[in-house]
Design an enzyme around this catalytic site. Structure first.
Site, PDB file in Angstrom:
ATOM      1  N   GLU A   1       0.885  -1.175   0.000  1.00  0.00           N
ATOM      2  CA  GLU A   1       0.000   0.000   0.000  1.00  0.00           C
ATOM      3  C   GLU A   1       0.913   1.213   0.000  1.00  0.00           C
ATOM      4  O   GLU A   1       1.578   1.485   0.994  1.00  0.00           O
ATOM      5  CB  GLU A   1      -0.864   0.018   1.265  1.00  0.00           C
ATOM      6  CG  GLU A   1      -1.729  -1.198   1.468  1.00  0.00           C
ATOM      7  CD  GLU A   1      -2.924  -1.246   0.561  1.00  0.00           C
ATOM      8  OE1 GLU A   1      -3.072  -0.365  -0.299  1.00  0.00           O
ATOM      9  OE2 GLU A   1      -3.718  -2.175   0.720  1.00  0.00           O
TER      10      GLU A   1
ATOM     11  N   CYS B   1      -2.511   8.975   2.921  1.00  0.00           N
ATOM     12  CA  CYS B   1      -2.167   8.522   1.565  1.00  0.00           C
ATOM     13  C   CYS B   1      -3.259   8.763   0.529  1.00  0.00           C
ATOM     14  O   CYS B   1      -2.973   8.999  -0.630  1.00  0.00           O
ATOM     15  CB  CYS B   1      -1.834   7.042   1.613  1.00  0.00           C
ATOM     16  SG  CYS B   1      -3.159   6.092   2.397  1.00  0.00           S
TER      17      CYS B   1
ATOM     18  N   GLU C   1       3.746  13.308  -4.444  1.00  0.00           N
ATOM     19  CA  GLU C   1       3.033  13.274  -3.172  1.00  0.00           C
ATOM     20  C   GLU C   1       3.735  14.209  -2.179  1.00  0.00           C
ATOM     21  O   GLU C   1       4.917  14.049  -1.908  1.00  0.00           O
ATOM     22  CB  GLU C   1       3.032  11.849  -2.632  1.00  0.00           C
ATOM     23  CG  GLU C   1       2.220  11.710  -1.370  1.00  0.00           C
ATOM     24  CD  GLU C   1       2.214  10.287  -0.841  1.00  0.00           C
ATOM     25  OE1 GLU C   1       3.299   9.692  -0.739  1.00  0.00           O
ATOM     26  OE2 GLU C   1       1.119   9.792  -0.525  1.00  0.00           O
TER      27      GLU C   1
END
Ligand code: NAD
Length: 475
Positions: free
Chosen positions: A249, A285, A382
């Site tokens: 993940e 996330c 990110e």
């Protein structure tokens, strides 16, 4: 009396550390050290894996009903520690205490009870063969699981792994993140208090070297990892070479698609919008940090997000009135600020935020960028902080095209008054999860990403399948 924080939980015992090496945790609110725990050495990892291997036959042979009962007792013991869990997590990573109380302290118990119920009532899988006879499909536990987690949701993301793994009959070696090393021993205490047999859960606090050592350990059968895409690739390489099953993940850069019929009244959508775009100070996330706005409503969307960011209360993460706490570490704040500078350098217009509030602690004010496109660095990478880019689009197809023009594919949302239109958009976005007018990963549904956001799924029945090995018996 044993001080649990000064010991390592391995094989059901609280072991005295072999060295003086400790992991110190510093408060992001005050910049002062708030505690430390012993760091596991490679020999401790060996012991933990051996303990997990030794416990595996007994745990996997335990009848599902009995395993389920133990998982429920474990959940009860976590529940008894809920307040301490929430406080410890928020003190370390800056998560607003309201969020840690609602999520970190409760999601693990919900998950344990969900998987306990699943194994309690699982039917046998016997199929009529097309070529005659019957086939019995067995679901064996995959073995010893290495569970490696990041600092942003340390309890919940650990439970994403240990709850289905334990339910499947696996044993677990957990490696928490050094930034949030202090809360893991609460899981160990709860496991012991709940009566989980020795060696079923073991904890080896440490950094990336400890994680890498665990991933390639000969005694590990499966790796469950949540963290950055960079670390995920390294782990995938190791697991590829070893042919070791792995769930990854990883990072995200999701889109918040505002359709032209969306109701932007913050008194109606504010709470849901917050969860979907800025929860946990942007250190989540799945957040939709690329806000896609219809060109003819662009200025209105910019105004709404600017007003929205300005209403948020910045404060100490342990204060129940706080919406936005600090960044987890000083280094991480520098990284976030570096992105804000890049956004400015690439021509973005900061409509609010863009710097630090005047107070100690590693805070960054919620920041909104307008006049930025999807090619800008801050729209592609990110940031993992409270920074939103607002990007204009022309028509629903264009919005979907921009949403999909990303290396990542983890989350995303669409905001609309028309569910049909919303579903049409949801179906076309290439992502592992998506929300319409809200977003919250639910225990019953698979969670995970595509592209650079990872491999495999956690949660739901799919989550337990990842900790099982299938065997077909033709009879
Ligand atoms: P990170 O990858 O640096 O570290 C995560 C964990 O992996 C830590 O425990 C770390 O010690 C360990 N680690 C690092 N390198 C390793 C290696 N080579 N081998 C084995 N273990 C290793 O990530 P982070 O900074 O702690 O967390 C932030 C990242 O996590 C963000 O990219 C975020 O998107 C991601 N994340 C993803 C999800 C998801 O479900 N997709 C959820 C939360 C966070």
């Amino acid at each position: 009396m044993i001080h649990h924080r000064d010991h390592l939980y391995i094989g059901g015992d609280w072991l005295r550390p072999r060295t003086d090496s400790r992991i110190a945790v510093v408060s992001p609110n005050t910049e002062q050290e708030i505690g430390s725990i012993p760091e596991a050495r490679p020999q401790d990892v060996d012991l933990a894996v051996e303990a997990a291997r030794a416990a595996l036959p007994g745990w996997s042979d335990t009848a599902p009903g009995e395993r389920a009962a133990l998982l429920r007792r474990f959940a009860d013991a976590i529940e008894e520690r809920a307040r301490e869990i929430a406080r410890t997590v928020s003190a370390q990573n800056g998560m607003p205490i309201r969020l840690s109380s609602q999520l970190e302290a409760t999601y693990p118990t919900t998950l344990l009870r969900y998987y306990a119920a699943m194994i309690d009532s699982e039917p046998e899988d016997v199929r009529a063969g097309l070529l005659g006879g019957r086939i019995r499909v067995e679901r064996d536990p995959i073995g010893v699981v290495a569970a490696i987690t990041p600092w942003n949701f340390p309890q919940t993301l650990a439970a994403f792994k240990y709850a289905p793994a334990l339910a499947a009959g696996c044993t677990v070696v957990m490696k928490p993140s050094p930034e949030t090393a202090l809360d893991a021993y609460l899981i160990a205490e709860a496991a012991a208090a709940g009566g989980l047999p020795a060696g079923v859960i073991n904890i080896v606090p440490g950094g990336r070297r400890t994680g890498a050592y665990l991933v390639e350990h000969r005694g590990v059968d499966k790796v469950g990892f949540t963290g950055s895409t960079t670390a995920g690739r390294q782990i995938a390489r190791t697991c590829g070479e070893l042919l070791r099953p792995v769930t990854l993940e990883l990072g995200g850069k999701s889109a918040t698609i505002v359709l032209d019929d969306a109701d932007l009244d913050l008194s109606v959508i504010g709470d849901e919008l917050f969860v979907a775009t800025l929860a946990n100070n942007g250190q989540t996330c799945f957040l939709g940090t690329r806000v896609l706005a219809p060109r003819h409503r662009y200025e209105e969307v910019v105004d709404v997000f600017t007003a929205f960011a300005e209403t948020l209360t910045i404060g100490d993460s342990l204060d129940p009135g706080t919406d936005i706490g600090p960044m987890v570490t000083e280094r991480h704040r520098e990284r976030v600020e570096g992105y804000i500078e890049k956004g400015r350098a690439e021509g973005g217009r900061v409509t609010t935020g863009g710097g630090r509030p005047d107070r100690p602690g590693w805070f960054v004010r919620p920041t909104v960028f307008a006049d930025i496109d999807n090619a800008a660095t801050i729209s592609r990478e990110e940031i993992f902080g409270p920074v939103l880019s607002i990007i204009a689009y022309d028509g629903d197809e264009d919005a979907v095209r921009i949403a999909n023009d990303s290396g990542f594919g983890l989350g995303g949302t669409v905001w609309t008054a028309d569910p049909e239109r919303g579903f049409a958009v949801a179906r076309k976005v290439r992502t592992g999860t998506f929300g319409m007018n809200r977003y919250l990963p639910d225990p019953v549904a698979p969670f995970g990403g595509v592209k650079d956001s990872g491999l495999g799924r956690e949660l739901g029945p799919e989550g337990i399948a990842a900790y099982r090995s299938l065997k077909s018996i033709y009879c």
